[in-house]
Design a protein around this motif. Structure first.
Motif, PDB file in Angstrom:
ATOM      1  N   LEU A   1      -3.633   5.695  -1.616  1.00 36.83           N
ATOM      2  CA  LEU A   1      -4.558   6.737  -1.187  1.00 36.83           C
ATOM      3  C   LEU A   1      -3.840   8.054  -1.458  1.00 36.83           C
ATOM      4  O   LEU A   1      -2.758   8.296  -0.908  1.00 36.83           O
TER       5      LEU A   1
ATOM      6  N   ASP B   1      -5.749   1.367  -6.775  1.00 38.06           N
ATOM      7  CA  ASP B   1      -6.325   1.133  -5.449  1.00 38.06           C
ATOM      8  C   ASP B   1      -5.291   0.791  -4.373  1.00 38.06           C
ATOM      9  O   ASP B   1      -5.629   0.733  -3.191  1.00 38.06           O
TER      10      ASP B   1
ATOM     11  N   LYS C   1      -7.390   9.445   8.209  1.00 36.67           N
ATOM     12  CA  LYS C   1      -7.569   8.959   6.839  1.00 36.67           C
ATOM     13  C   LYS C   1      -6.536   7.869   6.503  1.00 36.67           C
ATOM     14  O   LYS C   1      -6.864   6.864   5.878  1.00 36.67           O
TER      15      LYS C   1
ATOM     16  N   ALA D   1      -7.448   4.579   8.407  1.00 37.23           N
ATOM     17  CA  ALA D   1      -8.588   3.891   7.800  1.00 37.23           C
ATOM     18  C   ALA D   1      -8.166   3.179   6.514  1.00 37.23           C
ATOM     19  O   ALA D   1      -8.560   2.022   6.274  1.00 37.23           O
ATOM     20  N   PHE D   2      -7.332   3.819   5.714  1.00 35.43           N
ATOM     21  CA  PHE D   2      -6.884   3.209   4.454  1.00 35.43           C
ATOM     22  C   PHE D   2      -5.983   1.995   4.713  1.00 35.43           C
ATOM     23  O   PHE D   2      -6.142   0.956   4.060  1.00 35.43           O
TER      24      PHE D   2
ATOM     25  N   LYS E   1      -5.982  -0.011   7.183  1.00 37.76           N
ATOM     26  CA  LYS E   1      -6.739  -1.140   7.758  1.00 37.76           C
ATOM     27  C   LYS E   1      -7.446  -1.962   6.700  1.00 37.76           C
ATOM     28  O   LYS E   1      -7.808  -3.109   6.951  1.00 37.76           O
ATOM     29  N   GLN E   2      -7.710  -1.375   5.551  1.00 33.07           N
ATOM     30  CA  GLN E   2      -8.474  -2.067   4.488  1.00 33.07           C
ATOM     31  C   GLN E   2      -7.757  -3.309   4.007  1.00 33.07           C
ATOM     32  O   GLN E   2      -6.589  -3.384   3.892  1.00 33.07           O
TER      33      GLN E   2
ATOM     34  N   LYS F   1       0.850  -1.189   0.000  1.00 31.89           N
ATOM     35  CA  LYS F   1       0.000   0.000   0.000  1.00 31.89           C
ATOM     36  C   LYS F   1       0.881   1.231   0.000  1.00 31.89           C
ATOM     37  O   LYS F   1       2.027   1.184   0.439  1.00 31.89           O
TER      38      LYS F   1
END
Length: 187
Positions: free
Chosen positions: A117, A114, A180, A183-184, A186-187, A3
Motif C-alpha cells: 500500500l 498488491d 488506512k 484496513a490494508f 487486515k486484507q 505485506k
C-alpha cells in the motif's frame, strides 16, 4: 505476512514523524532500513536510521543485485532498499514499512504490486512545505533551493500512489494514516 506499507513525501511533509508514530502504535510493522551514501547526520545511527555506505560499496552491491530498488538521487548520492531487509522482516512474520523518497516509492510499488500500500503524505501547500524546510535548518543556499525544487516536482507524483494523506494537522493525519494501514493489513 508478506505485506508492505510505503510512505512517501517530499522533504518537509512530515513522513518520518508519521512513520515513527505508526511504528509506535503498531507492533505488526517493522521499519525497513534503507542504504545510502550520504553523510550521517549527528543524530543518526548506522544500522538504525540507514545503512551508511561508501559509494564504491553501494555500486558493488548494485552489481551484485542486492537491491530491490535504488536511485541516484543526486550526483553520486545513492539510496536503495536491500532485498535482505524485506527478507529479514518477512521472516519475522511482520509487515514492512518504508519511509522513502518518491522515486523509490514508485519503484517499490511497481516491484511489490498488491503486496504494498503506497501512501503519499502531502503538505497543505507548497508555502507550508517551504516554511517547514526552512525551520529544519539542515539546508542552506543552493542545497536548500535544490531540495525545495525537487520537493515541488515530487508533489506532482501524488497520483502514482494508492492514496494521499494531507498533513495539515499531525493528529488528524496520523489517525487517517493508521486507519488506512489497519484496513490494508487486515486484507
Amino acid at each position: 505476512m508478506q505485506k508492505a506499507i510505503i510512505i512517501t513525501a517530499p522533504s518537509g511533509a512530515g513522513k518520518t514523524t508519521l512513520v515513527n508514530k505508526l511504528l509506535a502504535a503498531r507492533k505488526d510493522l517493522v521499519f525497513s532500513i534503507s542504504a545510502c551514501t550520504r553523510e550521517k547526520r549527528a543524530n543518526e545511527v548506522h544500522g538504525k536510521d540507514y545503512y551508511f555506505l561508501h559509494p564504491a560499496v553501494f555500486k558493488k552491491m548494485i552489481a551484485a543485485d542486492e537491491f530491490i530498488e535504488w536511485e541516484e538521487v543526486y550526483d553520486n548520492m545513492f539510496y536503495g532498499t536491500l532485498k535482505s531487509e524485506l527478507n529479514r522482516i518477512w521472516s519475522e512474520n511482520k509487515a514492512v514499512i518504508f519511509d522513502i523518497d518518491v522515486k523509490g516509492a514508485v519503484n517499490l510499488k511497481k516491484h511489490l504490486g498488491d503486496l504494498a500500500l503506497a501512501i503519499f503524505i502531502a503538505p497543505p501547500s507548497s508555502a507550508v512545505l517551504k516554511e517547514r524546510l526552512i525551520a529544519r535548518g539542515t539546508e542552506t543556499g543552493e542545497s536548500f533551493n535544490k531540495r525545495f525544487n525537487k520537493s515541488l516536482e515530487e508533489l506532482k507524483c501524488q497520483d502514482q500512489m494508492d492514496d494521499v494523506v494531507v498533513n495539515d494537522d499531525l493528529t488528524a493525519a496520523f489517525e487517517t494514516l493508521e486507519a488506512k494501514a489497519a484496513a490494508f493489513l487486515k486484507q
